[in-house]
Design an enzyme around this catalytic site. Structure first.
Site, short mmCIF file in Angstrom:
data_model
loop_
_atom_site.label_atom_id
_atom_site.label_comp_id
_atom_site.label_asym_id
_atom_site.label_seq_id
_atom_site.Cartn_x
_atom_site.Cartn_y
_atom_site.Cartn_z
N HIS A 10 47.94 45.65 34.17
CA HIS A 10 47.96 45.57 35.63
C HIS A 10 49.10 46.40 36.23
CE1 HIS A 10 44.97 42.49 35.33
NE2 HIS A 10 45.77 41.67 34.69
N CYS A 42 42.19 37.76 33.62
CA CYS A 42 41.80 36.58 34.40
C CYS A 42 40.27 36.44 34.46
CB CYS A 42 42.37 36.64 35.81
SG CYS A 42 42.06 38.19 36.67
#
Length: 451
Positions: A10, A42
């Protein structure tokens, strides 16, 4: 300007893309030990549960896309040493074994985190898996097809989402955690009690307040998970007990928290000049306590990675800190939280109070008017808002983003009471439930005698 980036998830992806766009003349080299980049971990439970059919949607960049920006991406390369004073690094090609040395003017450390793996007896048995990256998710799906009894160890967000996914796929599921409540870092008991009841109703076994002591099995495969209070059959075990920052490369070279999380300033600079860091390898400035804390979240990571690029040449855009805002959907319940729970505030030595609102989210004359549970936590002396939690069958989770802004701006409960929110019967009541929480915390005004 020669820029080296270690890690590309990320924070790394955000830092790389923005650096390439802001400084087209920069020579950017990325070192990534995996064979893929930018995986949204996620989304693992959604992929495992079958809601997401095409896993490619869980990737938001690729080496090819970075190459179009002029970035040199060295996949399957592990950085083995960094000398921040000499501005050099060493890396090894994991496929060929070849070693190389590189130099940099600016170093961006986005090495992320890795699951905590306790040294339990039997941890080496087959079918005890981790849940972090794309390869993990594929292994979980493959192994789960043949598994009947699945045990998940760790009742945080990932663990709770996985047990739901496995149950929906027809598995016998057990969730084990040493804490007495699930999601105890994110929600107070008023919420976790209801979620636990929902998990029970769906046939999930909850083994809370139990510590895993060992794994047993036959023929090299796991068969049981043994705790200090019981034993549970398991064809497959998923370990989800938390994460630690991947920062061994920089130990002794930059300031860190006790757990190894790198401390950065408001411009993402470490304590060493020209060394920047972002994402799960870092501590963040936590606004409710005004201190640095370790809160690994994708949202924190992408913000920090973007800010690294903005501040790489000169301090330009300041990081505003975080509230650790997060959300989760468990069966029909939409849940979100920000800042501190009442339990966390008291554990931190803060004298806190809370207002709990349970009301229909819109007027009762509307065809449907589902109830909403909202809890707002505030500091007793200053009345500064510290945190909030919400839960409803209707998706009202965006309200927690509003409270996040309130915390970030240091607002008090009486300000929340009278904030200008719109009213429209399709959506809310004349007094929005956020206003109602603020009103519920207003101090009593003494009655003045008339003369």
């Amino acid at each position: 300007m020669k820029v080296a980036v270690i890690g590309c998830t990320h924070a790394g992806t955000a830092a790389i893309v923005n650096t390439a766009k802001l400084y087209p003349e920069a020579e950017i080299t990325v070192y990534e030990r995996n064979d893929n980049i930018s995986f949204l971990s996620c989304g693992i439970a959604l992929y495992v549960g079958g809601m997401v059919k095409d896993p490619q949607g869980l990737f938001y960049s690729s080496p090819a896309q970075l190459a179009e920006l002029g970035v040199n991406t060295k996949m399957r390369h592990e950085v083995t040493a960094v000398d921040t004073a000499a501005k050099t690094l060493k890396a090894r090609n994991l496929e060929t074994g070849e070693e190389l040395t590189d130099t940099f003017d600016k170093l961006i450390v986005t090495t992320g985190s890795w699951p905590i793996i306790p040294k339990f007896e039997g941890i080496e048995l087959e079918n005890i898996l981790l849940s972090k990256n794309f390869n993990h998710s594929n292994t979980i799906i493959e192994k789960a097809e043949q598994a009947k009894n699945i045990v998940v160890v760790g009742a945080g967000y990932i663990g709770v989402e996985l047990v739901e996914a496995f149950q929906l796929n027809g598995k016998q599921v057990t969730l084990i955690d040493a804490e007495d409540r699930i999601l105890s870092k994110y929600l107070d008991a008023e919420y976790t009690d209801k979620i636990e009841a929902s998990l029970h109703e769906h046939g999930i076994t909850l083994a809370l307040g139990e510590k895993v002591t060992k794994f047993t099995g036959e023929h090299g495969k796991v068969g049981q998970v043994v705790t200090d209070r019981g034993q549970y059959d398991a064809d497959l075990v998923i370990m989800c007990i938390g994460f630690r920052p991947n920062t061994d490369l920089l130990k002794g070279q930059v300031d860190m928290l006790a757990n190894g999380a790198i401390i950065v300033d408001e411009y993402m600079r470490t304590s060493t000049p020209d060394v920047y860091a972002a994402g799960d390898s870092c501590a963040v400035f936590y606004n409710p306590t005004k201190k640095h804390a370790y809160i690994p979240l994708a949202t924190n990571a992408v913000r920090m990675g973007t800010l690294v690029a903005r501040n790489l040449v000169a301090p330009t855009v300041r990081y505003m800190g975080t509230q650790g805002t997060s959300g989760i959907k468990i069966y029909e319940d939409n849940i979100a939280g920000t800042g501190m729970t009442e339990t966390a505030a008291k554990d931190a030595g803060i004298e806190a109070e809370a207002v709990m609102i349970t009301d229909n989210y819109r007027p009762e004359f509307m065809p449907t008017h589902e109830p909403v549970m909202l809890k707002v936590v505030y500091e007793k002396e200053t009345r500064r808002i510290l945190g909030a939690q919400i839960m409803s069958k209707v998706d009202l989770t965006q309200s927690i983003n509003t409270i996040s802004v309130c915390i970030q701006n240091g607002m008090k409960m009486e300000e929340l009471a009278f904030v200008d929110f719109f009213f429209q019967p399709h959506y809310n009541k004349p007094w929005n439930f956020l206003n109602s929480a603020g009103l519920g915390a207003l101090p009593e005004v003494p009655v003045r005698e008339t003369v």
